[in-house]
Design an enzyme around this catalytic site. Structure first.
Site, PDB file in Angstrom:
ATOM      1  CE1 TYR A  68      39.157 -69.221 -31.379  1.00 49.33           C
ATOM      2  CE2 TYR A  68      37.481 -69.368 -29.241  1.00 49.33           C
ATOM      3  CZ  TYR A  68      38.099 -69.907 -30.402  1.00 49.33           C
ATOM      4  OH  TYR A  68      37.918 -71.343 -30.837  1.00 49.33           O
TER       5      TYR A  68
ATOM      6  CD  GLU B 251      35.406 -68.574 -37.925  1.00 45.75           C
ATOM      7  OE1 GLU B 251      35.510 -69.912 -37.990  1.00 45.75           O
ATOM      8  OE2 GLU B 251      36.611 -68.280 -37.399  1.00 45.75           O
TER       9      GLU B 251
END
Length: 224
Positions: free
Chosen positions: A139, A146
């Site tokens: 994660y 991103e």
């Protein structure tokens, strides 16, 4: 009728989960050294197919809340189409490699987990552990990739003015894609905290309970 619909629902979810699993497996096998050019099509297909998960939640096929599904899928679609596809200058950055690795491993585990659950009614306990534990590493690396790619794209977004609408125009409306990208970056902060807190709760509280009440090899169907 209810029994038939239940069977139809399970059959559809089996096909959906395993189809997307194959798509992500193909993406992973392309190898991170080839970066974007090698994974472009399977990446776009797999991420776009995830839109169906929003529909699944809306019509009650799955129990996942839309409030959790929509931000995650929306952010990934934005990076896939609104950043990587729209601004080729970002496609050769090293963060694309970490993004693809993080996304593909996460989704291979997730779709195989739900694929087995819908197909045979249970999943191996080791797969449950992977489903709710690998986020501790994947994660942060996925989110960092991103955010990093959006940030890297900012100069190209501002310079090209792609997707921006300037006045005057017949709609009397203006839109600046650069500032919308800044807004998206700002939304990542509360989104990261909310999602991480939810996954952490499932990992440290819910999963051990599921493993305790199941037999040593398999988890019960209701352990999600």
């Amino acid at each position: 009728m209810a029994a038939f619909l239940s069977i139809l629902r399970r059959l559809y979810l089996v096909v959906y989960n395993w189809t997307v699993f194959v798509g992500w497996q193909t993406l992973k096998d392309s190898g991170h050294e080839h970066v974007y050019n090698a994974v472009e099509k399977p990446l776009q297909l797999a991420q776009t197919a995830a839109v169906l998960e929003i529909l699944h939640g809306l019509i009650g096929l799955v129990r996942s809340p839309i409030t959790a599904t929509l931000p995650q899928i929306g952010s990934r679609l934005y990076v896939t189409w609104g950043i990587l596809w729209s601004f080729p200058q970002t496609q050769t950055h090293i963060l694309v490699s970490s993004l693809v690795i993080s996304w593909s491993i996460t989704e291979i585990i997730r779709y195989s987990f739900f694929g087995l659950k819908e197909a045979i009614g249970f999943t191996p306990s080791w797969l449950l552990w992977l489903r709710y534990s690998t986020f501790l590493l994947l994660y942060p690396t996925g989110i960092t990739s991103e955010v990093g790619l959006i940030y890297i794209a900012l100069p190209y977004i501002k310079g090209s003015e792609l997707y921006s609408i300037r006045m005057p125009n017949k709609w009397n409306f203006s839109f600046d894609y650069f500032y919308s990208a800044l807004l998206v970056l700002g939304l990542y902060v509360p989104g990261m905290y909310s999602r991480h807190s939810s996954l952490k709760f499932q990992s440290f509280y819910f999963v051990p309970i599921c493993l305790l009440i199941s037999n040593p090899l398999y988890t019960l169907i209701n352990c999600r």
